[in-house]
Design a protein around this motif. Structure first.
Motif, PDB file in Angstrom:
ATOM      1  N   TYR A   2       0.810  -1.287   0.056  1.00 34.29           N
ATOM      2  CA  TYR A   2      -0.038  -0.009  -0.031  1.00 34.29           C
ATOM      3  C   TYR A   2       0.712   1.189   0.008  1.00 34.29           C
ATOM      4  O   TYR A   2       0.206   2.234  -0.147  1.00 34.29           O
ATOM      5  N   ALA A   3       2.227   1.327   0.367  1.00 33.40           N
ATOM      6  CA  ALA A   3       2.846   2.541   0.387  1.00 33.40           C
ATOM      7  C   ALA A   3       2.950   3.410  -0.818  1.00 33.40           C
ATOM      8  O   ALA A   3       2.652   4.560  -0.797  1.00 33.40           O
ATOM      9  N   LYS A   4       3.169   2.669  -1.829  1.00 39.91           N
ATOM     10  CA  LYS A   4       3.112   3.501  -3.266  1.00 39.91           C
ATOM     11  C   LYS A   4       1.862   3.889  -3.706  1.00 39.91           C
ATOM     12  O   LYS A   4       1.638   4.687  -4.348  1.00 39.91           O
TER      13      LYS A   4
ATOM     14  N   VAL B  63      -0.476   4.779  -1.332  1.00 38.75           N
ATOM     15  CA  VAL B  63      -0.840   6.162  -0.874  1.00 38.75           C
ATOM     16  C   VAL B  63       0.159   7.183  -1.444  1.00 38.75           C
ATOM     17  O   VAL B  63      -0.579   8.432  -1.370  1.00 38.75           O
TER      18      VAL B  63
END
Lengths: 158, 777
Positions: free
Chosen positions: A141-143, A145
């Motif tokens: 999910y980091a990229k 977000v």
């Protein structure tokens, strides 16, 4: 139960389709209207891959009866951008590496779009809430977000 | 700094735009005229004899076009090796796990197919079942496969060095039991296949496969057709992680239903089917005994492993071998003894999953290393530094480390985790009460094979076609299940040929067109197919150079290709556009079509599944991970706010893709450690939804993920690259478990780390501490 004729406004076009009353919007979009960008995965509202936008809100099409959404504005991934010119959210997803296998991507992008249309300058918590119902196994999910926040930042600077 | 035009750049993946647009077609997005929909009937029992089947009512239902059962496939069985072929397309004689495929139906629509399933009558004689691998090993346990006494699917018993002597000489010995639970691959795209049988003997199939050539061989054998008649076309794949490698019943049934009905047949599994009966990671019980010197130097490991294999062997021999290999790395262990039983149980079949067989042993070994450090009053970083493998090291079993940046990864991970600030030395602060939120930091190291060597077909092959407008087609049988390998391979071709990434098109695997390839597993694609692409591109370039030399009137050795230009190195103004060269090539003289070809495989002996002697792969990656944890001491809930990956990947072909792999590895690793669990009762999976199962959401994963690449330029991999997508998940578990100990002073040796286990451990510790105080007073 007998078939019903219903009228659905999808991506600005009115379609007339015949469905059994228990048919979900997801099946109608994919099988009757050929809009396969809306993905079919869990079919029980767990994963968010089938997300579409109805009257501005991100909605799970696998839990939405087709007969219920007559007269509403339905937006699928196919309405975003066009071949040569992607929507800024789509571009950010590509640029940030927010796409890996790509199966969650259309639903994720529509959840993001519903958020940004309603709140162009979201906080981190808003972004997380918007995609909390969209599962992704590949990215962590980091990229994703990052891509949503980048889209908002670009709009602010435009 | 390297002087690459394309490689090493943060380039967005080539298939990003179609995936973001929603136009990328996955198997379920395909339809053909006249297509039928297939559904599979599954066993309601974990173990039962099939006494009688009656499909006549289903066949009579209007809209049903075909019904198939086990006997339609004759005696066909499949498996990794000739002696492990124990899986059937549909059950024969008996069912061995709840959810095993028993029959299949093709009908005009899904509703009719489902209605037909309900009309199939199967009479079962329920047999005693066994779902616990230790119980399955005991005398008198129900026998799951008639020809496999003792329910042993794989047995490996091996050792190197003198373990007994090492334990005699050790200053300190520890023995612990660790358990790693049943977890799923977690891909979002359910398994799917669309097949057409064309009489008399042609198969065309679109199937979601990360390693499509397994199925290509399976289908040729199953249906007795030549390989040239099996056309397997690979649509986009919605994640694989090891769970979409080989042929599965869904694939065989789609073909058989098409053969029987004369129509195209599509079967798409539901997520419930995947969650309750598809392949899983091996649950393992690892008993590990370790001897060290006073200073923490490792002398010996002795492991006893019981792996729960479920009802079939699958790729189990490789899982067990991997557990052995990576008992030997990333640390120097001069003496090792290993015995593993992979046991049949009445459960869904265990297969490879991202890190195949290694998470389980490294969880044990790297947590135990921290236990030893604690017992001996040693620093957890120091004990890793003194034991780390190094370039030039050969394990006692014969694994050759040709490049190793382990020490740098430790240094970088420690720095990024702000270790000095956050490490809480328990032995100094033992008596202080815990606050509401306890924080800690932990570390663990890893190693992984970069390009698994196989026993059968090993090499990867690439074909490069140069079109007359200067664009390139790169044909490879290596698949991109989402990891980004297609982009990495295209970048290699673009670099060598001096074109741009967007000039290279990588069509998806089509067995009638693309070269045969072992598949996407064992971190093979970038490292192994990468070298094949490198050779193929050089071959194409050599052909282009011959024409360029004449056009530019220069020696081929004097000519360079870069950024769509071909020029004389000493006089760059003597140049032509790459596209003009491509056009001239077909027209010059009698003309030639440029097609480059390259094959490459690890030139090491095949894997030895019996002794584990020799190399596991062409090269080895190394890495260190550090986790921050926060534990709510009232609820027992563990969260991981920051996770650091420092990975020796040789060379980062595409740093953006590498970060994605590191972050995805963290996601899978955190899920395995804290959230994910197939809860089962008597063979029935009680967690048949993604929510119940616990696939992590955006709230569950670290808000901060730090990805650090250490480049050691490996002598084997393409441009020095090693793997970066599997080893990175190996040490996530022990890093978190070690951090939990650092935070609250308890060891969790049984996964997943649920709130209940944390609270119980805290309660037990409190009771022990109280008893100690009482004992002293």
């Amino acid at each position: 139960m007998s078939d019903q004729i219903i009228h659905l406004k999808v991506n600005g076009t009115l379609h007339t389709v015949t469905v059994v009353p228990q048919r979900m919007l997801l099946e109608v979009l994919r099988e009757q209207l050929g809009l396969t960008g809306t993905k079919r995965a869990c079919r029980v509202g767990d994963c968010g891959a089938c997300t579409v936008i109805i009257d501005g809100k991100a909605v799970l099409s696998c839990l939405t009866l087709a007969v219920e959404v007559q007269g509403k504005e339905i937006v699928t991934i196919e309405a975003l951008g066009d071949g040569d010119c992607p929507d800024p959210i789509q571009q950010s997803f590509v640029d940030c590496g927010a796409v890996q296998c790509g199966f969650c991507t259309p639903g994720m992008i529509l959840s993001a779009k519903a958020l940004l249309d309603e709140k162009p300058h979201p906080e981190r918590a808003d972004v997380q809430r918007a995609i909390a119902g969209n599962l992704c196994r590949c990215t962590g999910y980091a990229k994703i977000v990052e891509a949503i926040e980048l889209t908002a930042a670009k709009k602010a600077n435009a | 700094m390297s002087d690459y035009a394309v490689l090493g750049k943060r380039l967005p993946r080539v298939d990003g735009p179609v995936k973001a647009a929603g136009t990328a077609r996955f198997t379920d997005d395909l339809a053909l005229p006249g297509m039928l929909h297939g559904k599979i009937l599954r066993s309601p029992h974990a173990h039962a004899r099939i006494l009688n089947m009656d499909t006549s009512a289903a066949e009579r239902l209007p809209g049903v076009r075909a019904v198939i059962v086990g006997t339609d496939f004759g005696d066909y069985r499949y498996g990794l090796k000739p002696d492990t072929r124990d899986e059937y397309p549909l059950a024969r004689g008996k069912v061995r796990y709840l959810g095993e495929e028993v029959a299949a139906v093709a009908a005009v629509d899904e509703d009719t197919a489902l209605a037909a399933l309900a009309l199939i009558r199967v009479d079962y004689e329920v047999l005693p079942s066994v779902t616990d691998p230790e119980a399955a090993l005991r005398e008198g346990a129900p026998r799951i496969h008639e020809d496999k006494p003792g329910n042993i699917s794989v047995h490996m018993n091996t050792g190197f060095g003198d373990v007994d002597k090492a334990f005699q000489e050790a200053d300190y010995i520890r023995e612990d039991r660790f358990y790693s639970q049943s977890v799923l691959h977690g891909f979002l795209e359910p398994c799917a296949a669309l097949a057409i049988w064309e009489a008399p003997n042609r198969i065309t199939i679109w199937a979601s496969k990360q390693s499509p050539y397994f199925l290509y061989r399976n289908l040729a054998n199953c249906f007795n057709v030549p390989l040239s008649n099996v056309r397997l076309i690979q649509p986009y794949i919605g994640g694989g992680f090891g769970g979409k490698n080989g042929g599965y019943p869904v694939d065989f049934c789609a073909v058989m239903l098409s053969k029987k009905s004369g129509r195209p047949v599509k079967i798409v599994l539901t997520m419930e089917e995947i969650l309750s009966s598809h392949r899983r990671r091996h649950p393992m019980i690892v008993r590990l005994k370790t001897g060290v010197k006073k200073d923490g130097t490792l002398l010996a490991h002795e492991a006893h492993i019981i792996a729960d294999g479920g009802a079939g062997t699958g790729v189990g021999p490789s899982t067990i071998a991997n557990a052995f290999y990576f008992m030997n790395l990333p640390y120097v262990v001069p003496n090792v003894r290993f015995e593993a039983f992979r046991v049949y149980t009445n459960r869904p079949i265990s297969v490879a999953q991202r890190g195949n067989g290694i998470q389980q042993i490294r969880f044990a070994a790297d947590v135990q290393l921290d236990m030893i450090a604690e017992d001996l009053g040693l620093d957890p970083i120091k004990i890793r530094e003194i034991n780390g493998a190094y370039t030039g090291y050969t394990t006692p079993s014969g694994m050759h480390v040709k490049s190793c940046g382990l020490q740098e990864t430790i240094t970088e991970a420690v720095k990024a985790a702000e270790w000095e600030t956050h490490y809480r030395p328990w032995r100094e602060k033992k008596d202080q009460p815990l606050g509401r939120i306890a924080k800690g930091v932990g570390i663990a190291c890893n190693s992984f094979e970069s390009g698994a060597r196989l026993t059968g077909h090993n090499c990867c092959t690439a074909v490069i076609k140069v079109h007359e407008d200067g664009t390139i087609s790169l044909l490879t049988g290596s698949t991109d299940a989402g990891q980004g390998s297609e982009t990495a391979l295209a970048m290699i071709a673009a670099e060598i040929l001096g074109t741009r990434l967007e000039d290279v098109f990588v069509p998806q695997t089509d067995s009638a067109v693309t070269p045969v390839d072992p598949g996407s597993f064992g971190s093979r694609v970038s490292s192994t197919a990468g070298n094949a692409v490198l050779i193929a591109a050089q071959d194409a370039k050599k052909q282009l150079l011959q024409v360029a030399a004449q056009l530019l009137k220069a020696d081929p050795g004097e000519i360079a290709f870069r950024d769509r230009k071909v020029f004389v190195k000493s006089a760059p103004e003597r140049s032509l556009r790459f596209r003009d060269l491509a056009r001239q090539t077909v027209a010059w003289g009698s003309g030639t079509t440029v097609i480059g070809q390259g094959s490459w495989g690890q030139s090491i002996p095949p894997l030895n599944f019996d002794t584990g002697e020799g190399d596991a792969g062409g090269a080895y990656s190394f890495g260190t991970q550090a986790a921050w944890v926060e534990i709510d001491t009232r609820t027992g809930k563990v969260s991981v706010p920051r996770m650091v990956v420092a990975h020796d990947l040789g060379f980062a072909l595409n740093p953006l893709a590498v970060e994605g792999q590191h972050e995805g590895s963290i996601a899978g690793g955190v899920g395995h450690t804290i959230y994910e669990h197939c809860v089962e009762e008597d063979g029935q999976t009680m967690t048949p939804s993604l929510t119940a199962y616990g696939l992590p959401t955006v709230y569950d994963l670290p808000a901060e993920m730090v990805s650090l690449s250490i480049e050691t330029i490996d002598p084997v991999g393409a441009f020095g690259a090693k793997e970066s997508g599997e080893g990175t998940q190996v040490s996530t578990i022990p890093a978190i478990v070690n951090a939990i100990h650092n935070a609250i002073g308890v060891w969790i040796t049984d996964l997943p780390v649920t709130s209940e286990k944390v609270l119980k451990a805290l309660r037990d510790k409190k009771a022990q501490d109280a008893a100690k105080v009482e004992g002293r007073s």
